[in-house]
Design a protein around this motif. Structure first.
Motif, PDB file in Angstrom:
ATOM      1  N   ASP A 107       0.847  -1.196   0.000  1.00 44.81           N
ATOM      2  CA  ASP A 107       0.000   0.000   0.000  1.00 44.81           C
ATOM      3  C   ASP A 107       0.883   1.248   0.000  1.00 44.81           C
ATOM      4  OD1 ASP A 107      -1.865   1.971   0.329  1.00 44.81           O
ATOM      5  OD2 ASP A 107      -2.847   1.063   2.075  1.00 44.81           O
ATOM      6  N   GLU A 108       1.315   1.649  -1.184  1.00 49.18           N
ATOM      7  CA  GLU A 108       2.243   2.779  -1.281  1.00 49.18           C
ATOM      8  C   GLU A 108       1.613   4.081  -0.800  1.00 49.18           C
ATOM      9  OE1 GLU A 108       5.195   2.946  -4.501  1.00 49.18           O
ATOM     10  OE2 GLU A 108       4.048   1.342  -5.456  1.00 49.18           O
ATOM     11  N   ALA A 109       0.299   4.233  -0.997  1.00 53.09           N
ATOM     12  CA  ALA A 109      -0.363   5.450  -0.523  1.00 53.09           C
ATOM     13  C   ALA A 109      -0.271   5.547   0.997  1.00 53.09           C
ATOM     14  CB  ALA A 109      -1.818   5.466  -0.984  1.00 53.09           C
ATOM     15  N   SER A 110      -0.456   4.425   1.663  1.00 54.99           N
ATOM     16  CA  SER A 110      -0.352   4.416   3.123  1.00 54.99           C
ATOM     17  C   SER A 110       1.080   4.687   3.571  1.00 54.99           C
ATOM     18  CB  SER A 110      -0.831   3.064   3.667  1.00 54.99           C
ATOM     19  OG  SER A 110      -0.690   3.014   5.068  1.00 54.99           O
ATOM     20  N   VAL A 111       2.050   4.124   2.842  1.00 57.57           N
ATOM     21  CA  VAL A 111       3.457   4.369   3.165  1.00 57.57           C
ATOM     22  C   VAL A 111       3.763   5.859   3.049  1.00 57.57           C
ATOM     23  CG1 VAL A 111       5.840   3.917   2.480  1.00 57.57           C
ATOM     24  CG2 VAL A 111       4.188   2.049   2.507  1.00 57.57           C
ATOM     25  N   GLU A 112       3.208   6.513   2.021  1.00 62.03           N
ATOM     26  CA  GLU A 112       3.428   7.949   1.854  1.00 62.03           C
ATOM     27  C   GLU A 112       2.810   8.734   3.000  1.00 62.03           C
ATOM     28  OE1 GLU A 112       5.207   9.897  -0.439  1.00 62.03           O
ATOM     29  OE2 GLU A 112       6.054   7.902  -0.638  1.00 62.03           O
ATOM     30  N   ARG A 113       1.591   8.376   3.381  1.00 67.07           N
ATOM     31  CA  ARG A 113       0.931   9.081   4.485  1.00 67.07           C
ATOM     32  C   ARG A 113       1.706   8.903   5.794  1.00 67.07           C
ATOM     33  NH1 ARG A 113      -3.700   6.831   2.045  1.00 67.07           N
ATOM     34  NH2 ARG A 113      -3.725   5.162   3.620  1.00 67.07           N
ATOM     35  N   ASP A 114       2.307   7.728   5.935  1.00 69.44           N
ATOM     36  CA  ASP A 114       3.023   7.410   7.171  1.00 69.44           C
ATOM     37  C   ASP A 114       4.294   8.251   7.316  1.00 69.44           C
ATOM     38  OD1 ASP A 114       2.905   5.949   9.506  1.00 69.44           O
ATOM     39  OD2 ASP A 114       4.140   4.318   8.741  1.00 69.44           O
ATOM     40  N   GLY A 115       4.896   8.623   6.182  1.00 61.41           N
ATOM     41  CA  GLY A 115       6.070   9.480   6.200  1.00 61.41           C
ATOM     42  C   GLY A 115       7.173   8.956   7.099  1.00 61.41           C
ATOM     43  N   ALA A 116       7.642   9.791   8.011  1.00 60.47           N
ATOM     44  CA  ALA A 116       8.722   9.414   8.938  1.00 60.47           C
ATOM     45  C   ALA A 116       8.192   8.969  10.292  1.00 60.47           C
ATOM     46  CB  ALA A 116       9.668  10.594   9.116  1.00 60.47           C
ATOM     47  N   ALA A 117       6.882   8.773  10.401  1.00 60.88           N
ATOM     48  CA  ALA A 117       6.285   8.411  11.696  1.00 60.88           C
ATOM     49  C   ALA A 117       6.902   7.158  12.322  1.00 60.88           C
ATOM     50  CB  ALA A 117       4.775   8.239  11.537  1.00 60.88           C
ATOM     51  N   PRO A 118       7.237   6.096  11.534  1.00 66.33           N
ATOM     52  CA  PRO A 118       7.794   4.896  12.168  1.00 66.33           C
ATOM     53  C   PRO A 118       9.084   5.134  12.943  1.00 66.33           C
ATOM     54  CG  PRO A 118       7.027   4.375   9.965  1.00 66.33           C
ATOM     55  CD  PRO A 118       6.975   5.877  10.101  1.00 66.33           C
ATOM     56  N   VAL A 119       9.904   6.088  12.499  1.00 65.85           N
ATOM     57  CA  VAL A 119      11.187   6.302  13.188  1.00 65.85           C
ATOM     58  C   VAL A 119      11.113   7.431  14.208  1.00 65.85           C
ATOM     59  CG1 VAL A 119      12.550   5.393  11.274  1.00 65.85           C
ATOM     60  CG2 VAL A 119      12.036   7.847  11.362  1.00 65.85           C
ATOM     61  N   ALA A 120       9.965   8.061  14.325  1.00 61.65           N
ATOM     62  CA  ALA A 120       9.846   9.192  15.247  1.00 61.65           C
ATOM     63  C   ALA A 120      10.191   8.810  16.692  1.00 61.65           C
ATOM     64  CB  ALA A 120       8.444   9.796  15.160  1.00 61.65           C
ATOM     65  N   PRO A 121       9.705   7.662  17.214  1.00 62.92           N
ATOM     66  CA  PRO A 121      10.081   7.311  18.595  1.00 62.92           C
ATOM     67  C   PRO A 121      11.589   7.088  18.759  1.00 62.92           C
ATOM     68  CG  PRO A 121       8.165   6.041  17.889  1.00 62.92           C
ATOM     69  CD  PRO A 121       8.706   6.721  16.666  1.00 62.92           C
ATOM     70  N   LEU A 122      12.237   6.526  17.756  1.00 63.04           N
ATOM     71  CA  LEU A 122      13.680   6.314  17.836  1.00 63.04           C
ATOM     72  C   LEU A 122      14.420   7.653  17.827  1.00 63.04           C
ATOM     73  CD1 LEU A 122      14.085   3.303  15.373  1.00 63.04           C
ATOM     74  CD2 LEU A 122      13.833   3.249  17.870  1.00 63.04           C
ATOM     75  N   LEU A 123      13.969   8.569  16.970  1.00 66.28           N
ATOM     76  CA  LEU A 123      14.608   9.878  16.908  1.00 66.28           C
ATOM     77  C   LEU A 123      14.370  10.665  18.195  1.00 66.28           C
ATOM     78  CD1 LEU A 123      13.735  10.845  13.220  1.00 66.28           C
ATOM     79  CD2 LEU A 123      15.875   9.909  14.097  1.00 66.28           C
ATOM     80  N   LYS A 124      13.182  10.499  18.789  1.00 66.32           N
ATOM     81  CA  LYS A 124      12.900  11.170  20.054  1.00 66.32           C
ATOM     82  C   LYS A 124      13.830  10.659  21.146  1.00 66.32           C
ATOM     83  CE  LYS A 124       9.108  12.233  23.225  1.00 66.32           C
ATOM     84  NZ  LYS A 124       7.659  12.017  23.518  1.00 66.32           N
ATOM     85  N   ARG A 125      14.085   9.334  21.122  1.00 68.42           N
ATOM     86  CA  ARG A 125      15.008   8.755  22.105  1.00 68.42           C
ATOM     87  C   ARG A 125      16.406   9.369  21.938  1.00 68.42           C
ATOM     88  NH1 ARG A 125      15.862   3.897  25.032  1.00 68.42           N
ATOM     89  NH2 ARG A 125      17.755   4.249  26.226  1.00 68.42           N
ATOM     90  N   ILE A 126      16.832   9.523  20.701  1.00 66.57           N
ATOM     91  CA  ILE A 126      18.157  10.111  20.433  1.00 66.57           C
ATOM     92  C   ILE A 126      18.189  11.576  20.869  1.00 66.57           C
ATOM     93  CG2 ILE A 126      19.755  10.740  18.589  1.00 66.57           C
ATOM     94  CD1 ILE A 126      18.732   8.189  17.105  1.00 66.57           C
ATOM     95  N   ASP A 127      17.101  12.293  20.615  1.00 65.51           N
ATOM     96  CA  ASP A 127      17.051  13.707  20.998  1.00 65.51           C
ATOM     97  C   ASP A 127      17.125  13.885  22.511  1.00 65.51           C
ATOM     98  OD1 ASP A 127      16.888  14.538  18.395  1.00 65.51           O
ATOM     99  OD2 ASP A 127      14.697  14.704  18.371  1.00 65.51           O
ATOM    100  N   SER A 128      16.755  12.842  23.259  1.00 60.72           N
ATOM    101  CA  SER A 128      16.751  12.961  24.721  1.00 60.72           C
ATOM    102  C   SER A 128      18.148  12.807  25.332  1.00 60.72           C
ATOM    103  CB  SER A 128      15.810  11.917  25.331  1.00 60.72           C
ATOM    104  OG  SER A 128      16.336  10.610  25.183  1.00 60.72           O
TER     105      SER A 128
END
Length: 669
Positions: A107-128
């Motif tokens: 589902d490429e449309a869903s992948v596009e809508r999802d954007g960078a959301a999957p890695v957001a928790p990992l990036l938040k952990r790094i930002d902390s």
């Protein structure tokens, strides 16, 4: 997409003798003074046995096609069909997981809508991260989800006890494939690093780094990777597994590497073994120092980059295009990315391959085929025991060790003997990247469970849905995947005699490695020692030189003035010769009255394994690099060594496929 199936294995029959009447033959007789034509099978058996396949599969515009390559393509199509069914009507929990994973990736449309959301928790952990002591927990957390940073940690064989896996701390954490790229000064390498820097900039921007900070953070990433690379050993030094093996007690790691907190790292990975391997303590000491001395902001830049690079292929289009622009085009020379289904299937095999393998084997490996494969493999093993016992290659002590080793050899068909724990966080259909992290975390946890005593032989390093047939030297076992048990290797539609020539000979090829120049270094008890005498080593080398000379005299197909590299292909050539010898011994024992027709089917089964069309450019690459002989010679060179082949096809002395008896090479007979 679907690919054409190879032609079914068929008997090669001398039609002229069967169809022409005596009167007709008499009327068409040539004058006695003219020399009779050489039968096609006696001129080039490979071409005769594969003429149907070669006609149906013309030369490609680039690369190569082969019968075994088509088997691989068919296995991929079977996986697609299975995943489609799991997506629409799952029959169990594992199929539900796989179906959702598959649907989310397509589902490429869903992948596009999802954007960078999957890695957001990992990036938040790094930002902390605020201070040096926050860095090590972030490193451990990323390893836990299958994103190795700073170094590599994985399960591998304990060289002191082959019945267990150790956790191996080793070099890693770099975005370029060779540490030497970071220090070379030649123009090509500098250009590559410049392209790499451009890729880092794109990924950092996609992770949310402000444009004004891109150059600074890119420089920080490159600086830290250069520091890590400067601590690494050359890749050539890592080819010998002994150079990566250095067992140490886990108890003191926390004190020795306080900043890396390796004791806490192991706890996060779920590893509680008393020993790990750490072969480059100087590198880890320097890494430990870097964690304590570099500013946390530099580690944050590096960790953001590593997360973005690892996850880019599974996120929206801008991420995928950035990743392909460097990793696909620059590093791999690919012109276009793979189709979406292929990218999704590759992701599933990477992160959830054992799940798919379980369902694949259930759908595509009939019990009858499994039993037939086991029966043939057992017969080939017995034949090897008998031939070694009756041969002159080994002395009595070595013969006894070989017998014990082969008697203890395990044959594993279809799937690993031990199943996995498929307890996984549910996967929805809305986030392909999120599913990738869920599956990758599960796969990492399963790998970590390999570490410890007595469980090393419970896993395969190949997936059941990937065609493979291999001898596992460390665990003295033959592994045959479910996907391998199809035409042209083994299926119910093949004549029984052809099954011996194809599957049986491949089994013989692999089992010969248990007692050959490589297998001699591990004994029947699984201990690492050389159980050959100097005389036996000398006899083997003499035999190997004959095989080297035999193949070195053969012209390389498709290339003018090039011959097969007999030294490069030596070991695999020996195994081919041995495998066909063993399989034919099994055929004779199973079909003592089979006669010429049984032999014809047997040799045809062997030859049709190696059908291929290889372009000139590809042939030039293979001639330099491939450790196996080209397909036509894998087929012909082995059958030429067997008197039964010449008898079956009435090949006379002097014909291309009929060498003089004294010129033949025999391995175990």
């Amino acid at each position: 997409m679907p690919t054409p199936r190879p032609l079914a294995i068929a008997l090669v029959i001398a039609l002229a003798a069967g169809l022409a009447s005596p009167a007709g033959m008499a009327a068409k007789k040539k004058p006695a003074s003219k020399k009779a034509a050489t039968p096609p099978a006696c001129t080039d058996f490979y071409a005769e046995a594969n003429k149907g396949w070669l006609a149906a599969n013309p030369m490609p515009s680039s690369g190569a096609i082969s019968a075994l390559g088509q088997l691989t393509a068919r296995a991929q199509q079977q996986q697609r069909d299975l995943l489609d069914a799991a997506m629409s009507a799952p029959q169990n929990n594992v199929q539900k997981l796989l179906g959702d994973f598959w649907a989310s990736g397509l589902d490429e449309a869903s992948v596009e809508r999802d954007g960078a959301a999957p890695v957001a928790p990992l990036l938040k952990r790094i930002d902390s991260i605020r201070k040096p002591k926050d860095i090590a927990p972030a490193i451990a957390a990323l390893h836990h989800v299958g994103i190795p940073v700073a170094f590599h940690f994985g399960a591998d064989i304990d060289l002191r006890d082959l019945d267990r896996h150790l956790g191996y701390f080793s070099q890693g954490g770099l975005g370029l494939p060779d540490p030497a790229y970071y220090t070379r000064e030649d123009a090509d390498t500098k250009a590559l690093v410049a392209r790499y820097a451009d890729y880092i900039r794109k990924i950092l921007a996609l992770t949310g780094v402000a444009q004004k900070d891109i150059e600074t953070q890119t420089a920080l990433v490159l600086d830290l990777e250069k520091r890590i690379a400067s601590l690494a050993r050359p890749l050539v030094d890592l080819r010998d597994p002994r150079n990566t093996f250095a067992p140490v007690a886990t108890a003191g790691l926390g004190k020795q590497y306080r900043n890396l907190q390796l004791d806490a790292f192991l706890q996060v990975q779920g590893v509680n073994d008393d020993t790990v391997s750490l072969a480059n303590p100087a590198m880890f000491a320097q890494l430990d120092a870097l964690v304590g001395s570099l500013k946390p902001t530099q580690w944050q830049a590096y960790l953001r980059w590593r997360v973005g690079d690892a996850m880019a292929p599974y996120l929206s289009k801008s991420w995928r295009e950035a990743a392909f622009g460097f990793r696909g085009k620059v590093l791999l020379g690919q012109a276009e990315p793979a189709p979406r289904w292929q990218q999704t299937l590759d992701a599933i095999n990477l992160a959830a391959g054992p799940m798919l393998g379980r369902e694949y084997a259930a759908a595509h490996l009939p019990d009858a085929t499994r039993r037939q494969a086991e029966a043939i493999a057992d017969q080939v093993r017995d034949a090897l025991v008998q031939q070694v016992a009756g041969g002159s290659l080994l002395g009595e002590a070595a013969k006894d060790e070989a017998r014990k080793k082969l008697e203890r050899l395990r044959i594993e068909i279809g799937t690993p003997r031990y199943d996995l724990d498929y307890t996984v966080q549910p996967m929805g259909r809305g986030s392909f990247g999120g599913n990738m992290l869920i599956a990758s975390t599960w796969r990492h946890r399963q790998e970590m469970k390999r570490i410890g005593k007595g469980n090393a032989n419970r896993r395969w390093d190949v997936l059941p849905q990937q065609p493979a047939l291999a001898y596992d030297l460390a665990h003295n076992r033959l592994i045959v995947t479910a996907a391998m048990l199809q035409a042209p290797v083994l299926d119910a539609a093949m004549p029984a005699d052809a099954q011996f020539g194809a599957f049986g000979a491949l089994v013989g090829h692999e089992l010969s490695h248990a007692i050959d120049g490589r297998g001699r270094h591990i004994d029947a008890k699984g201990e690492i020692r050389d159980w050959w005498s100097p005389a036996e080593t000398g006899a083997w080398e003499t035999l190997a030189q004959k095989v080297t000379a035999l193949y070195a005299g053969l012209p390389y197909p498709g290339l003018t003035g090039t011959r097969v590299d007999g030294a490069l292909t030596r070991d695999e050539n020996i195994a081919d010769l041995a495998g066909l010898e063993l399989a034919h011994a099994v055929l004779v024992a199973a079909r003592p009255d089979g006669g010429a027709q049984a032999d014809k089917a047997f040799y045809t089964g062997w030859a049709q394994l190696w059908a291929q069309q290889v372009t000139r450019d590809e042939a030039e690459i293979r001639a330099r690099q491939d450790v196996r002989a080209p397909g036509p010679w894998r087929a012909n060179a082995a059958v030429m060594q067997q008197p039964a082949f010449g008898a079956a096809y009435a090949c006379k002395a002097g014909m291309p496929m009929q060498p003089k008896p004294e010129d033949r090479v025999v391995i175990f007979n």
